[in-house]
Design a protein around this motif. Structure first.
Motif, PDB file in Angstrom:
ATOM      1  N   PRO A  57       0.817  -1.232   0.000  1.00 54.42           N
ATOM      2  CA  PRO A  57       0.000   0.000   0.000  1.00 54.42           C
ATOM      3  C   PRO A  57       0.845   1.274   0.000  1.00 54.42           C
ATOM      4  O   PRO A  57       0.487   2.250  -0.658  1.00 54.42           O
ATOM      5  N   LEU A  58       1.979   1.261   0.713  1.00 54.34           N
ATOM      6  CA  LEU A  58       2.871   2.431   0.707  1.00 54.34           C
ATOM      7  C   LEU A  58       3.371   2.693  -0.710  1.00 54.34           C
ATOM      8  O   LEU A  58       3.435   3.839  -1.165  1.00 54.34           O
ATOM      9  N   ARG A  59       3.728   1.596  -1.389  1.00 55.51           N
ATOM     10  CA  ARG A  59       4.199   1.725  -2.778  1.00 55.51           C
ATOM     11  C   ARG A  59       3.121   2.353  -3.640  1.00 55.51           C
ATOM     12  O   ARG A  59       3.397   3.251  -4.434  1.00 55.51           O
ATOM     13  N   TRP A  60       1.873   1.872  -3.466  1.00 56.20           N
ATOM     14  CA  TRP A  60       0.776   2.387  -4.305  1.00 56.20           C
ATOM     15  C   TRP A  60       0.546   3.863  -4.053  1.00 56.20           C
ATOM     16  O   TRP A  60       0.415   4.643  -4.994  1.00 56.20           O
ATOM     17  N   ILE A  61       0.484   4.244  -2.773  1.00 54.37           N
ATOM     18  CA  ILE A  61       0.231   5.651  -2.435  1.00 54.37           C
ATOM     19  C   ILE A  61       1.285   6.536  -3.102  1.00 54.37           C
ATOM     20  O   ILE A  61       0.968   7.530  -3.757  1.00 54.37           O
ATOM     21  N   ALA A  62       2.550   6.147  -2.952  1.00 55.35           N
ATOM     22  CA  ALA A  62       3.638   6.946  -3.510  1.00 55.35           C
ATOM     23  C   ALA A  62       3.544   7.009  -5.028  1.00 55.35           C
ATOM     24  O   ALA A  62       3.751   8.067  -5.630  1.00 55.35           O
ATOM     25  N   ALA A  63       3.218   5.884  -5.641  1.00 56.90           N
ATOM     26  CA  ALA A  63       3.136   5.851  -7.107  1.00 56.90           C
ATOM     27  C   ALA A  63       1.995   6.733  -7.599  1.00 56.90           C
ATOM     28  O   ALA A  63       2.166   7.526  -8.529  1.00 56.90           O
ATOM     29  N   VAL A  64       0.839   6.612  -6.951  1.00 52.39           N
ATOM     30  CA  VAL A  64      -0.321   7.420  -7.351  1.00 52.39           C
ATOM     31  C   VAL A  64       0.006   8.906  -7.189  1.00 52.39           C
ATOM     32  O   VAL A  64      -0.268   9.722  -8.073  1.00 52.39           O
ATOM     33  N   TYR A  65       0.642   9.236  -6.057  1.00 54.28           N
ATOM     34  CA  TYR A  65       0.992  10.636  -5.793  1.00 54.28           C
ATOM     35  C   TYR A  65       1.882  11.199  -6.902  1.00 54.28           C
ATOM     36  O   TYR A  65       1.582  12.244  -7.488  1.00 54.28           O
ATOM     37  N   THR A  66       2.988  10.500  -7.188  1.00 53.14           N
ATOM     38  CA  THR A  66       3.916  11.026  -8.201  1.00 53.14           C
ATOM     39  C   THR A  66       3.245  11.101  -9.566  1.00 53.14           C
ATOM     40  O   THR A  66       3.446  12.063 -10.303  1.00 53.14           O
ATOM     41  N   GLU A  67       2.434  10.097  -9.892  1.00 50.76           N
ATOM     42  CA  GLU A  67       1.795  10.112 -11.209  1.00 50.76           C
ATOM     43  C   GLU A  67       0.837  11.297 -11.336  1.00 50.76           C
ATOM     44  O   GLU A  67       0.806  11.971 -12.364  1.00 50.76           O
ATOM     45  N   ILE A  68       0.043  11.555 -10.285  1.00 47.60           N
ATOM     46  CA  ILE A  68      -0.915  12.664 -10.347  1.00 47.60           C
ATOM     47  C   ILE A  68      -0.187  14.005 -10.454  1.00 47.60           C
ATOM     48  O   ILE A  68      -0.505  14.845 -11.292  1.00 47.60           O
ATOM     49  N   ILE A  69       0.828  14.180  -9.602  1.00 42.52           N
ATOM     50  CA  ILE A  69       1.562  15.447  -9.622  1.00 42.52           C
ATOM     51  C   ILE A  69       2.241  15.665 -10.972  1.00 42.52           C
ATOM     52  O   ILE A  69       2.221  16.762 -11.529  1.00 42.52           O
ATOM     53  N   ARG A  70       2.827  14.584 -11.500  1.00 47.52           N
ATOM     54  CA  ARG A  70       3.556  14.755 -12.753  1.00 47.52           C
ATOM     55  C   ARG A  70       2.616  14.843 -13.952  1.00 47.52           C
ATOM     56  O   ARG A  70       3.008  15.309 -15.009  1.00 47.52           O
ATOM     57  N   GLY A  71       1.389  14.375 -13.745  1.00 42.36           N
ATOM     58  CA  GLY A  71       0.452  14.314 -14.861  1.00 42.36           C
ATOM     59  C   GLY A  71      -0.520  15.475 -14.934  1.00 42.36           C
ATOM     60  O   GLY A  71      -1.388  15.512 -15.799  1.00 42.36           O
ATOM     61  N   THR A  72      -0.380  16.445 -14.005  1.00 39.80           N
ATOM     62  CA  THR A  72      -1.269  17.614 -14.055  1.00 39.80           C
ATOM     63  C   THR A  72      -0.423  18.878 -14.112  1.00 39.80           C
ATOM     64  O   THR A  72       0.693  18.899 -13.611  1.00 39.80           O
ATOM     65  N   PRO A  73      -0.962  19.953 -14.725  1.00 40.37           N
ATOM     66  CA  PRO A  73      -0.158  21.178 -14.866  1.00 40.37           C
ATOM     67  C   PRO A  73       0.134  21.801 -13.503  1.00 40.37           C
ATOM     68  O   PRO A  73      -0.692  21.738 -12.589  1.00 40.37           O
ATOM     69  N   MET A  74       1.293  22.399 -13.420  1.00 43.82           N
ATOM     70  CA  MET A  74       1.697  23.019 -12.176  1.00 43.82           C
ATOM     71  C   MET A  74       0.791  24.200 -11.814  1.00 43.82           C
ATOM     72  O   MET A  74       0.475  24.415 -10.647  1.00 43.82           O
ATOM     73  N   LEU A  75       0.376  24.936 -12.838  1.00 47.01           N
ATOM     74  CA  LEU A  75      -0.469  26.102 -12.572  1.00 47.01           C
ATOM     75  C   LEU A  75      -1.785  25.669 -11.925  1.00 47.01           C
ATOM     76  O   LEU A  75      -2.272  26.287 -10.981  1.00 47.01           O
ATOM     77  N   LEU A  76      -2.285  24.526 -12.429  1.00 51.10           N
ATOM     78  CA  LEU A  76      -3.514  23.978 -11.852  1.00 51.10           C
ATOM     79  C   LEU A  76      -3.295  23.612 -10.387  1.00 51.10           C
ATOM     80  O   LEU A  76      -4.124  23.903  -9.520  1.00 51.10           O
ATOM     81  N   GLN A  77      -2.156  22.995 -10.109  1.00 52.59           N
ATOM     82  CA  GLN A  77      -1.860  22.615  -8.722  1.00 52.59           C
ATOM     83  C   GLN A  77      -1.762  23.855  -7.835  1.00 52.59           C
ATOM     84  O   GLN A  77      -2.256  23.871  -6.712  1.00 52.59           O
ATOM     85  N   LEU A  78      -1.139  24.905  -8.378  1.00 51.72           N
ATOM     86  CA  LEU A  78      -1.011  26.143  -7.598  1.00 51.72           C
ATOM     87  C   LEU A  78      -2.394  26.702  -7.251  1.00 51.72           C
ATOM     88  O   LEU A  78      -2.653  27.046  -6.104  1.00 51.72           O
ATOM     89  N   TYR A  79      -3.258  26.757  -8.251  1.00 50.52           N
ATOM     90  CA  TYR A  79      -4.621  27.242  -8.011  1.00 50.52           C
ATOM     91  C   TYR A  79      -5.318  26.401  -6.956  1.00 50.52           C
ATOM     92  O   TYR A  79      -5.919  26.901  -6.018  1.00 50.52           O
ATOM     93  N   LEU A  80      -5.203  25.094  -7.115  1.00 49.21           N
ATOM     94  CA  LEU A  80      -5.898  24.176  -6.221  1.00 49.21           C
ATOM     95  C   LEU A  80      -5.430  24.368  -4.780  1.00 49.21           C
ATOM     96  O   LEU A  80      -6.242  24.496  -3.855  1.00 49.21           O
ATOM     97  N   PHE A  81      -4.108  24.407  -4.611  1.00 48.49           N
ATOM     98  CA  PHE A  81      -3.564  24.577  -3.260  1.00 48.49           C
ATOM     99  C   PHE A  81      -3.929  25.947  -2.707  1.00 48.49           C
ATOM    100  O   PHE A  81      -4.253  26.101  -1.544  1.00 48.49           O
ATOM    101  N   TYR A  82      -3.870  26.940  -3.597  1.00 46.60           N
ATOM    102  CA  TYR A  82      -4.116  28.313  -3.168  1.00 46.60           C
ATOM    103  C   TYR A  82      -5.528  28.479  -2.619  1.00 46.60           C
ATOM    104  O   TYR A  82      -5.752  29.165  -1.628  1.00 46.60           O
ATOM    105  N   PHE A  83      -6.471  27.809  -3.275  1.00 49.09           N
ATOM    106  CA  PHE A  83      -7.860  27.972  -2.840  1.00 49.09           C
ATOM    107  C   PHE A  83      -8.309  26.903  -1.857  1.00 49.09           C
ATOM    108  O   PHE A  83      -9.120  27.168  -0.981  1.00 49.09           O
ATOM    109  N   ALA A  84      -7.755  25.688  -1.996  1.00 45.65           N
ATOM    110  CA  ALA A  84      -8.238  24.583  -1.163  1.00 45.65           C
ATOM    111  C   ALA A  84      -7.561  24.544   0.207  1.00 45.65           C
ATOM    112  O   ALA A  84      -8.203  24.223   1.209  1.00 45.65           O
ATOM    113  N   LEU A  85      -6.274  24.874   0.243  1.00 39.90           N
ATOM    114  CA  LEU A  85      -5.552  24.764   1.517  1.00 39.90           C
ATOM    115  C   LEU A  85      -6.171  25.597   2.639  1.00 39.90           C
ATOM    116  O   LEU A  85      -6.384  25.088   3.738  1.00 39.90           O
TER     117      LEU A  85
END
Lengths: 229, 255
Positions: A57-85
């Motif tokens: 399960p640790l392997r899966w969590i880490a793999a899913v995390y890296t894939e999502i982060i690497r597979g979505t635009p950084m600007l989108l992540q910035l917006y998401l964190f900026y508003f969601a955090l």
């Protein structure tokens, strides 16, 4: 468009606003990049270890995390964190710098984890076998044998990541954090000049990354010299 | 023969890869006695390296048992019911690899003192003294502060041997120790191994050096297709081979 006027304007702008660019802007850009890489490296190491863990399960969590982060635009992540955090963690309300820094850290951690993982996996399997055959535990093998050799593989790539992050921080200007790109926007707003501040900031970014990448080159050559002796 | 003479008892050891498609070990049973110098020969892909690497569980066998000094090390739990600590057993099994596997970021001396200090808790000064004694034995005391990259292949392998010896193992496993060496360096490594055999060390040696097998081994094991096809004294194996495939193998190699 007159190049001579633009040239004159650039000089004038720089003389008038040099402190905005070279002090405030550079300070925010470099501090953001430094925080991102340093904290990102710690989290990245953690994710890398999770990805190589024996616990599935640790392997899966880490793999899913890296894939999502690497597979979505950084600007989108910035917006998401900026508003969601701030919604999730109330003390982060109105803390734009912190939110953006966290977003950058989360992004960089994914990339750094891949750097660290490849650095560790690049160490010959024979090293592990020799260490384990001598009776060293898995932990001792990691700390005494694998990591010291892996760090040597990782350092240049990590330094390159730092250079990448310096450029990525420009996205933080979307939220007027105060970095170089924000200064560019501010000066543009104050002077109604578009090209000139862009050129100034572009030059600063280039000089910064150029010097750093040369330093990385020197570092890499130094390390290779250690191999030849 | 008394039970206590048996250092390692291997029973019906099997190692399958890819489900059951590749049978690297297909039922190996053999006893290794104290003081034995057992030389394992056979063609490439016969499973001899897999067999050797199974003995200290660098390869986890699919089934079968390996009883080392009275403990079945293939089990998850030891005879005391506690979780079996393979590191403890590996300390008593020295291993020498084809590609030396010295630690490149440590000096020769540090290579040798690492395990005694970190694993056995030996004081550094004692470990260093012991390491220097061992290095003197193989004529490399003057290279103690060198890094592995500065050594020749033969020197590296001699260091690898004494690095394993520094843990005072009860048995030494050699996985083709001379196969990666330039021809002129094979002799110096075999000399060290010969001396070790003479000192009474129990050794299991996977090798293509038939001369060494004949001269130093007291038992020779011929493996093919993951099975032991013939086993006996060097004289019987090399001069009176019974198994057809052994005869075929010997006709192809220089003996």
């Amino acid at each position: 468009m007159n190049f001579a006027t633009i040239g004159q304007n650039i000089i004038k702008l720089f003389i008038k606003y040099w402190d905005k660019f070279l002090i405030t802007g550079l300070e925010y850009t470099l501090s953001l990049a430094a925080i991102t890489v340093c904290v990102g490296a710690v989290f990245g190491a953690l994710i890398a270890l999770m990805r190589m863990s024996r616990v599935a399960p640790l392997r899966w969590i880490a793999a899913v995390y890296t894939e999502i982060i690497r597979g979505t635009p950084m600007l989108l992540q910035l917006y998401l964190f900026y508003f969601a955090l701030p919604m999730l963690i109330p003390i982060l309300n109105k803390q734009q710098y912190a939110c953006v820094a966290i977003a950058l850290v989360c992004n960089s951690a994914a990339y750094v984890s891949e750097i660290i993982r490849s650095g560790i996996q690049a160490v010959d399997i024979g090293q592990t076998e020799a260490a384990r055959s001598l009776g060293l535990s898995q932990r001792l093998t990691m700390t005494e044998i694998i990591l010291p050799q892996a760090i040597k593989n990782i350092l240049p790539a990590l330094a390159n990541e730092f250079i990448m992050v310096i450029k990525d921080t420009s996205l933080a200007s979307t939220f007027f954090i105060g970095d170089l790109m924000t200064q560019c926007l501010l000066v543009k707003g104050a002077t109604y000049l578009t090209i000139e501040p862009l050129v100034i900031v572009g030059i600063i970014y280039f000089v910064l990354t150029f010097i750093l990448s040369k330093l990385v080159g020197v570092m890499e050559r130094r390390m290779r010299r250690g191999d030849i002796r | 023969m008394e039970i206590s003479d048996k250092l390692i008892q291997v029973r019906d050891l099997k190692k399958y890869y890819n489900g059951e498609n590749i049978k690297a070990l297909n039922g190996i049973s053999i006893d290794i006695n104290k003081g034995d110098v057992m030389v394992v020969i056979g063609p490439s892909g016969s499973g001899k390296s897999t067999f050797l690497r199974s003995l200290n569980l660098l390869e986890i066998p699919t089934s079968g048992s390996i009883i080392f000094e009275g403990v079945d090390i293939t089990q998850k739990r030891g005879p005391d019911g506690k979780k079996l600590d393979i590191d403890l057993h590996r300390q008593k099994m020295g291993m020498v690899f084809q590609h030396f596997n010295l630690f490149p970021h440590k000096t020769i001396l540090q290579n040798m003192t690492l395990a005694p200090v970190k694993v056995k808790g030996m004081p550094l000064a004692d470990a260093e003294k012991k390491a220097m004694d061992l290095l003197t034995r193989v004529g490399l005391a003057d290279r103690a502060d060198a890094f592995p990259i500065q050594l020749s292949g033969g020197q590296k392998q001699r260091v690898a041997i004494v690095r394993a010896l520094a843990m005072e193992p009860d048995v030494m496993l050699f996985d083709e120790p001379t196969s990666a060496l330039d021809p002129e360096m094979v002799g110096e490594v075999l000399d060290v191994m010969r001396g070790l055999a003479r000192s009474g060390m129990t050794m299991v040696v996977v090798t293509h050096e038939m001369g060494f097998a004949r001269e130093v081994g007291n038992r020779v094991v011929f493996m093919d297709d993951g099975k032991i096809l013939e086993e006996g004294t060097p004289d019987s194996v090399f001069n009176h081979p019974q198994n057809e495939r052994l005869q075929d193998f010997l006709s192809k190699v220089l003996v």
